[in-house]
Design an enzyme around this catalytic site. Structure first.
Site, PDB file in Angstrom:
ATOM      1  N   ILE A   8       0.856  -1.202   0.000  1.00  0.00           N
ATOM      2  CA  ILE A   8       0.000   0.000   0.000  1.00  0.00           C
ATOM      3  C   ILE A   8       0.886   1.244   0.000  1.00  0.00           C
ATOM      4  O   ILE A   8       1.692   1.445   0.921  1.00  0.00           O
ATOM      5  CB  ILE A   8      -0.923   0.045   1.247  1.00  0.00           C
ATOM      6  CG1 ILE A   8      -1.746  -1.242   1.361  1.00  0.00           C
ATOM      7  CG2 ILE A   8      -1.841   1.268   1.185  1.00  0.00           C
ATOM      8  CD1 ILE A   8      -2.604  -1.320   2.632  1.00  0.00           C
ATOM      9  N   ASP A  61       9.830   8.781   0.066  1.00  0.00           N
ATOM     10  CA  ASP A  61       9.196   9.871  -0.679  1.00  0.00           C
ATOM     11  C   ASP A  61       9.127   9.396  -2.126  1.00  0.00           C
ATOM     12  O   ASP A  61      10.152   9.319  -2.810  1.00  0.00           O
ATOM     13  CB  ASP A  61      10.034  11.153  -0.552  1.00  0.00           C
ATOM     14  CG  ASP A  61       9.366  12.323  -1.273  1.00  0.00           C
ATOM     15  OD1 ASP A  61       8.520  12.080  -2.159  1.00  0.00           O
ATOM     16  OD2 ASP A  61       9.695  13.473  -0.935  1.00  0.00           O
ATOM     17  N   ASN A  86      -1.941   4.259  -4.206  1.00  0.00           N
ATOM     18  CA  ASN A  86      -2.840   5.252  -3.613  1.00  0.00           C
ATOM     19  C   ASN A  86      -2.172   6.591  -3.311  1.00  0.00           C
ATOM     20  O   ASN A  86      -2.833   7.624  -3.311  1.00  0.00           O
ATOM     21  CB  ASN A  86      -3.394   4.609  -2.320  1.00  0.00           C
ATOM     22  CG  ASN A  86      -3.975   5.606  -1.352  1.00  0.00           C
ATOM     23  OD1 ASN A  86      -5.079   6.085  -1.532  1.00  0.00           O
ATOM     24  ND2 ASN A  86      -3.219   5.928  -0.290  1.00  0.00           N
ATOM     25  N   TYR A 151      -4.315  19.015 -11.036  1.00  0.00           N
ATOM     26  CA  TYR A 151      -4.780  17.868 -10.236  1.00  0.00           C
ATOM     27  C   TYR A 151      -5.756  17.039 -11.066  1.00  0.00           C
ATOM     28  O   TYR A 151      -5.621  15.804 -11.141  1.00  0.00           O
ATOM     29  CB  TYR A 151      -5.430  18.321  -8.916  1.00  0.00           C
ATOM     30  CG  TYR A 151      -5.929  17.125  -8.120  1.00  0.00           C
ATOM     31  CD1 TYR A 151      -5.031  16.224  -7.545  1.00  0.00           C
ATOM     32  CD2 TYR A 151      -7.292  16.849  -7.993  1.00  0.00           C
ATOM     33  CE1 TYR A 151      -5.473  15.103  -6.857  1.00  0.00           C
ATOM     34  CE2 TYR A 151      -7.746  15.732  -7.300  1.00  0.00           C
ATOM     35  CZ  TYR A 151      -6.828  14.862  -6.728  1.00  0.00           C
ATOM     36  OH  TYR A 151      -7.266  13.742  -6.056  1.00  0.00           O
ATOM     37  N   LYS A 155      -5.335  13.048 -12.440  1.00  0.00           N
ATOM     38  CA  LYS A 155      -6.261  11.952 -12.120  1.00  0.00           C
ATOM     39  C   LYS A 155      -6.891  11.373 -13.394  1.00  0.00           C
ATOM     40  O   LYS A 155      -7.234  10.186 -13.440  1.00  0.00           O
ATOM     41  CB  LYS A 155      -7.308  12.432 -11.113  1.00  0.00           C
ATOM     42  CG  LYS A 155      -6.711  12.645  -9.723  1.00  0.00           C
ATOM     43  CD  LYS A 155      -6.109  11.336  -9.179  1.00  0.00           C
ATOM     44  CE  LYS A 155      -5.421  11.459  -7.853  1.00  0.00           C
ATOM     45  NZ  LYS A 155      -4.976  10.182  -7.302  1.00  0.00           N
ATOM     46  N   VAL A 184     -13.843  12.666  -0.016  1.00  0.00           N
ATOM     47  CA  VAL A 184     -13.589  11.791   1.139  1.00  0.00           C
ATOM     48  C   VAL A 184     -12.937  12.641   2.223  1.00  0.00           C
ATOM     49  O   VAL A 184     -11.927  13.318   1.956  1.00  0.00           O
ATOM     50  CB  VAL A 184     -12.614  10.634   0.782  1.00  0.00           C
ATOM     51  CG1 VAL A 184     -12.627   9.573   1.883  1.00  0.00           C
ATOM     52  CG2 VAL A 184     -12.937  10.018  -0.572  1.00  0.00           C
TER      53      VAL A 184
HETATM   54  P1  NDP Z   1      -4.400  11.782   2.632  1.00  0.00           P
HETATM   55  O1  NDP Z   1      -3.718  13.100   2.516  1.00  0.00           O
HETATM   56  O2  NDP Z   1      -5.115  11.467   3.893  1.00  0.00           O
HETATM   57  O3  NDP Z   1      -3.363  10.596   2.321  1.00  0.00           O
HETATM   58  C1  NDP Z   1      -2.402  10.725   1.289  1.00  0.00           C
HETATM   59  C2  NDP Z   1      -1.328   9.663   1.488  1.00  0.00           C
HETATM   60  O4  NDP Z   1      -0.385   9.787   0.408  1.00  0.00           O
HETATM   61  C3  NDP Z   1      -0.577   9.861   2.779  1.00  0.00           C
HETATM   62  O5  NDP Z   1      -0.344   8.602   3.367  1.00  0.00           O
HETATM   63  C4  NDP Z   1       0.741  10.472   2.337  1.00  0.00           C
HETATM   64  O6  NDP Z   1       1.803  10.060   3.220  1.00  0.00           O
HETATM   65  C5  NDP Z   1       0.923   9.822   0.966  1.00  0.00           C
HETATM   66  N1  NDP Z   1       1.832  10.604   0.132  1.00  0.00           N
HETATM   67  C6  NDP Z   1       1.639  11.821  -0.423  1.00  0.00           C
HETATM   68  N2  NDP Z   1       2.746  12.245  -1.038  1.00  0.00           N
HETATM   69  C7  NDP Z   1       3.679  11.259  -0.864  1.00  0.00           C
HETATM   70  C8  NDP Z   1       5.037  11.121  -1.235  1.00  0.00           C
HETATM   71  N3  NDP Z   1       5.684  12.075  -1.928  1.00  0.00           N
HETATM   72  N4  NDP Z   1       5.676   9.989  -0.899  1.00  0.00           N
HETATM   73  C9  NDP Z   1       5.055   9.028  -0.204  1.00  0.00           C
HETATM   74  N5  NDP Z   1       3.772   9.095   0.202  1.00  0.00           N
HETATM   75  C10 NDP Z   1       3.099  10.217  -0.125  1.00  0.00           C
HETATM   76  O7  NDP Z   1      -5.407  11.735   1.409  1.00  0.00           O
HETATM   77  P2  NDP Z   1      -6.366  10.574   0.845  1.00  0.00           P
HETATM   78  O8  NDP Z   1      -6.295   9.358   1.642  1.00  0.00           O
HETATM   79  O9  NDP Z   1      -7.679  11.205   0.614  1.00  0.00           O
HETATM   80  O10 NDP Z   1      -5.687  10.372  -0.569  1.00  0.00           O
HETATM   81  C11 NDP Z   1      -5.322   9.112  -1.082  1.00  0.00           C
HETATM   82  C12 NDP Z   1      -5.535   9.107  -2.587  1.00  0.00           C
HETATM   83  O11 NDP Z   1      -6.927   9.287  -2.858  1.00  0.00           O
HETATM   84  C13 NDP Z   1      -4.806  10.224  -3.331  1.00  0.00           C
HETATM   85  O12 NDP Z   1      -4.262   9.690  -4.524  1.00  0.00           O
HETATM   86  C14 NDP Z   1      -5.926  11.216  -3.664  1.00  0.00           C
HETATM   87  O13 NDP Z   1      -5.651  11.973  -4.822  1.00  0.00           O
HETATM   88  C15 NDP Z   1      -7.090  10.257  -3.859  1.00  0.00           C
HETATM   89  N6  NDP Z   1      -8.418  10.844  -3.750  1.00  0.00           N
HETATM   90  C16 NDP Z   1      -8.800  11.493  -2.594  1.00  0.00           C
HETATM   91  C17 NDP Z   1     -10.072  12.033  -2.513  1.00  0.00           C
HETATM   92  C18 NDP Z   1     -10.530  12.801  -1.307  1.00  0.00           C
HETATM   93  O14 NDP Z   1     -11.536  13.544  -1.423  1.00  0.00           O
HETATM   94  N7  NDP Z   1      -9.890  12.658  -0.152  1.00  0.00           N
HETATM   95  C19 NDP Z   1     -11.039  11.897  -3.609  1.00  0.00           C
HETATM   96  C20 NDP Z   1     -10.526  11.206  -4.753  1.00  0.00           C
HETATM   97  C21 NDP Z   1      -9.280  10.683  -4.806  1.00  0.00           C
HETATM   98  P3  NDP Z   1       2.925  11.021   3.831  1.00  0.00           P
HETATM   99  O15 NDP Z   1       2.379  12.405   3.882  1.00  0.00           O
HETATM  100  O16 NDP Z   1       3.196  10.432   5.179  1.00  0.00           O
HETATM  101  O17 NDP Z   1       4.066  10.847   2.891  1.00  0.00           O
HETATM  102  C1  8X3 Z   2     -10.380  14.571  -4.734  1.00  0.00           C
HETATM  103  C2  8X3 Z   2     -11.775  14.983  -5.012  1.00  0.00           C
HETATM  104  O1  8X3 Z   2     -13.215  16.742  -6.155  1.00  0.00           O
HETATM  105  O2  8X3 Z   2     -11.596  17.504  -4.499  1.00  0.00           O
HETATM  106  O3  8X3 Z   2      -9.831  13.874  -5.790  1.00  0.00           O
HETATM  107  O4  8X3 Z   2     -10.870  16.803  -6.648  1.00  0.00           O
HETATM  108  S1  8X3 Z   2     -11.849  16.586  -5.628  1.00  0.00           S
END
Ligand code: NDP
Ligand code: 8X3
Length: 250
Positions: A8, A61, A86, A151, A155, A184
């Protein structure tokens, strides 16, 4: 028999973290990566108290592709049957001409380049196990919205790459699923608005958003189908959200 792992990316928070908890309960061994290793270590020790599984955590990273390559050298002897690709983020929300270039670069480096490299390097493992790749795109990959520019484009890229992976991997027994969530309530908006809690909380005001567990459950549904069934694409929205921008707030 060799132990299999579920890998993951972005497991320190939100959707990735929810997947780690749910899959641990189902007995999956886990490889968890993120930058915030201290959060991964907390998750690991909590999960090991309740589940008899193996968990490997790595501070990574994903934008640093040299680090990504050496991470794959470290795990070369492991067997991986599931990738949840993810890790991703949005940074900023303004008109394209006003956007901070480094924010564009960070999104492209993370959501496009790292996403692609991790998928490419994981595919040989997944082919060996006839496993499953789950890519996290977004409603933003279907619909552009004001301030969404790069962004949304990243996606849309995830959505198209998922479809291409599916085509390239047809006949190998590997399944590929694209999960596209609407809003979310995770750290996503806090990251996008650079720690501004007032703006980020307002994204989820006046309606019931999705929660990370809603997405993890959908992922588990896709994983648990028979091997002959590939859930190709799931768009999952809050009931109150009818498009990227149409949210019925009270
Ligand atoms: P969070 O910000 O809660 O989680 C994002 C995760 O990505 C964290 O664990 C962060 O870990 C990791 N991450 C980000 N940049 C890096 C990096 N450079 N290296 C390693 N890890 C990284 O957001 P979500 O859980 O909501 O997001 C997860 C996915 O879902 C993303 O791809 C997002 O675009 C997508 N998404 C989210 C939506 C929403 O509304 N929340 C809707 C649609 C899609 P750390 O900071 O510790 O590195
Ligand atoms: C995250 C959902 O609508 O903020 O991907 O872009 S939105």
């Amino acid at each position: 028999m060799t132990e299999k792992y579920t890998f993951i990316t972005g497991a320190s928070s939100g959707i990735g973290k929810a997947c780690a908890y749910m899959l641990a309960q189902k007995g999956h061994n886990l490889i968890l990566i993120a930058r915030r290793i201290e959060l991964l270590e907390e998750i690991k020790s909590e999960l090991l108290q309740e589940n008899n599984i193996k968990i490997l955590t790595f501070k990574l990273d994903v934008r640093n592709l040299a680090e990504v390559n050496s991470f794959f050298e470290k795990i070369q002897d492991l067997s991986i049957d599931i990738l949840i690709n993810n890790a991703g983020l949005a940074l900023g929300k303004s008109s394209i001409e006003d956007y901070d270039w480094t924010d564009f670069e960070t999104m492209i480096d993370t959501n496009v380049k790292a996403f692609t490299r991790i998928a490419q390097l994981t595919i040989p493992y997944i082919k060996k196990t006839q496993g499953h790749i789950v890519n996290i795109s977004s409603i933003a990959g279907n619909e552009a919205y004001e301030g969404g520019s790069v962004y949304c484009a990243t996606k849309s890229y995830v959505k198209m790459l998922s479809k291409s992976m599916r085509i390239d991997l047809a006949g190998t027994g590997v399944r590929v699923t694209d999960i596209a969530p609407g809003a979310v309530d995770t750290e996503f908006s806090l990251v996008r608005f650079k720690g501004d809690e007032k703006i980020s909380n307002s994204v989820y005001d006046g309606y019931v958003p999705l929660y990370a567990n809603d997405i993890a459950e959908a992922i588990i549904f896709a994983l648990d189908r028979p091997k002959s069934v590939n859930i190709e694409y799931m768009l999952i929205m809050p009931t109150a959200q009818a498009s990227a921008t149409r949210v019925a707030r009270k």
